[in-house]
Write a protein that holds these residues in place. Structure first.
Motif, PDB file in Angstrom:
ATOM      1  N   HIS A 108       0.860  -1.196   0.000  1.00 29.15           N
ATOM      2  CA  HIS A 108       0.000   0.000   0.000  1.00 29.15           C
ATOM      3  C   HIS A 108       0.894   1.244   0.000  1.00 29.15           C
ATOM      4  CE1 HIS A 108      -2.631  -3.170   1.631  1.00 29.15           C
ATOM      5  NE2 HIS A 108      -3.561  -2.533   0.961  1.00 29.15           N
ATOM      6  N   PRO A 109       1.602   1.490  -1.110  1.00 34.12           N
ATOM      7  CA  PRO A 109       2.543   2.612  -1.135  1.00 34.12           C
ATOM      8  C   PRO A 109       1.838   3.945  -0.890  1.00 34.12           C
ATOM      9  CG  PRO A 109       2.272   1.668  -3.339  1.00 34.12           C
ATOM     10  CD  PRO A 109       1.521   0.790  -2.381  1.00 34.12           C
ATOM     11  N   GLY A 110       2.444   4.746  -0.036  1.00 33.49           N
ATOM     12  CA  GLY A 110       1.899   6.065   0.258  1.00 33.49           C
ATOM     13  C   GLY A 110       0.805   6.084   1.306  1.00 33.49           C
ATOM     14  N   ALA A 111       0.310   4.927   1.708  1.00 37.33           N
ATOM     15  CA  ALA A 111      -0.738   4.885   2.743  1.00 37.33           C
ATOM     16  C   ALA A 111      -0.122   5.294   4.078  1.00 37.33           C
ATOM     17  CB  ALA A 111      -1.337   3.492   2.840  1.00 37.33           C
ATOM     18  N   PRO A 112      -0.830   6.077   4.870  1.00 35.39           N
ATOM     19  CA  PRO A 112      -0.270   6.471   6.170  1.00 35.39           C
ATOM     20  C   PRO A 112      -0.169   5.269   7.107  1.00 35.39           C
ATOM     21  CG  PRO A 112      -2.529   7.268   5.934  1.00 35.39           C
ATOM     22  CD  PRO A 112      -2.144   6.646   4.619  1.00 35.39           C
ATOM     23  N   ALA A 113       0.955   5.171   7.782  1.00 37.29           N
ATOM     24  CA  ALA A 113       1.177   4.083   8.739  1.00 37.29           C
ATOM     25  C   ALA A 113       0.871   4.590  10.145  1.00 37.29           C
ATOM     26  CB  ALA A 113       2.611   3.595   8.648  1.00 37.29           C
ATOM     27  N   ALA A 132       0.348  -7.645  14.725  1.00 36.38           N
ATOM     28  CA  ALA A 132       0.781  -6.463  13.977  1.00 36.38           C
ATOM     29  C   ALA A 132       1.010  -6.828  12.515  1.00 36.38           C
ATOM     30  CB  ALA A 132       2.051  -5.903  14.594  1.00 36.38           C
ATOM     31  N   LEU A 133       0.577  -5.954  11.618  1.00 37.04           N
ATOM     32  CA  LEU A 133       0.727  -6.163  10.180  1.00 37.04           C
ATOM     33  C   LEU A 133       1.092  -4.833   9.531  1.00 37.04           C
ATOM     34  CD1 LEU A 133       0.363  -7.925   7.589  1.00 37.04           C
ATOM     35  CD2 LEU A 133      -2.052  -7.280   7.652  1.00 37.04           C
ATOM     36  N   GLY A 134       1.876  -4.904   8.493  1.00 34.37           N
ATOM     37  CA  GLY A 134       2.216  -3.703   7.733  1.00 34.37           C
ATOM     38  C   GLY A 134       3.671  -3.343   7.894  1.00 34.37           C
ATOM     39  N   GLY A 135       4.486  -3.691   6.899  1.00 29.78           N
ATOM     40  CA  GLY A 135       5.903  -3.385   6.937  1.00 29.78           C
ATOM     41  C   GLY A 135       6.658  -4.124   8.019  1.00 29.78           C
ATOM     42  N   MET A 136       6.130  -5.253   8.440  1.00 32.55           N
ATOM     43  CA  MET A 136       6.723  -5.979   9.566  1.00 32.55           C
ATOM     44  C   MET A 136       7.910  -6.833   9.135  1.00 32.55           C
ATOM     45  SD  MET A 136       4.989  -4.900  12.094  1.00 32.55           S
ATOM     46  CE  MET A 136       5.796  -5.938  13.294  1.00 32.55           C
TER      47      MET A 136
END
Length: 161
Positions: A108-113, A132-136
């Motif tokens: 999800h490029p550009g999505a706020p983390a 936890a998920l997302g860039g892990m």
């Protein structure tokens, strides 16, 4: 979490998972017969390696231990991105939550983390395990252990750079 971007690295990822880990089968884009065949192949590996295999998507699959993102038989995990979604998922009967995106991610490029602090505030006091998920990756997961996170999930950690 399975993803078509993994290609044949999926098999390596399944082989590297510790026993008792979970796999959420996605592969939404596949035609029904191909999706069932891939799920069956993963289910065989999951049984042999004692992995918990959950299914995302509407069509039930033989060998699933539960569902992701919808109610079904067995375990139910739910994707959440806010405290409000977390509370709603718990009220809907979720056994565990996958909270994302904790860190920036290629899927999800550009999505706020969320970042670690907002992630910690979102999960504080929840009554079910949080994944936890997302860039892990292992290092980022270690940073979250003090917040009481149950575990972590990944796509990019298994995908080629």
């Amino acid at each position: 979490m399975t993803d078509p971007r993994l290609g044949d690295r999926l098999w390596e990822a399944l082989a590297r998972l510790p026993r008792g880990s979970g796999v959420i089968f996605r592969h939404y884009q596949l035609p029904s017969a191909a999706r069932r065949a891939l799920f069956a192949r993963i289910a065989t590996i999951a049984r042999r390696r004692r992995l918990v295999l959950l299914r995302a998507g509407a069509a039930p699959m033989r060998g699933e231990a539960g569902t992701h993102g919808r109610r079904g038989r067995g375990l139910t995990t739910w994707p959440v991105h806010s405290r409000r979604e977390a509370i709603a998922a718990i009220r809907a009967g979720a056994d565990a939550l996958l909270v994302s995106p904790v860190f920036p991610t290629r899927s999800h490029p550009g999505a706020p983390a969320l970042g670690p602090i907002r992630f910690a505030m979102l999960i504080r006091g929840l009554s079910v395990p949080v994944i936890a998920l997302g860039g892990m990756n292992p290092q980022r997961a270690h940073r979250l252990t003090s917040f009481g996170v149950y575990g972590w999930a990944a796509i990019d950690a298994w995908a080629p750079a």
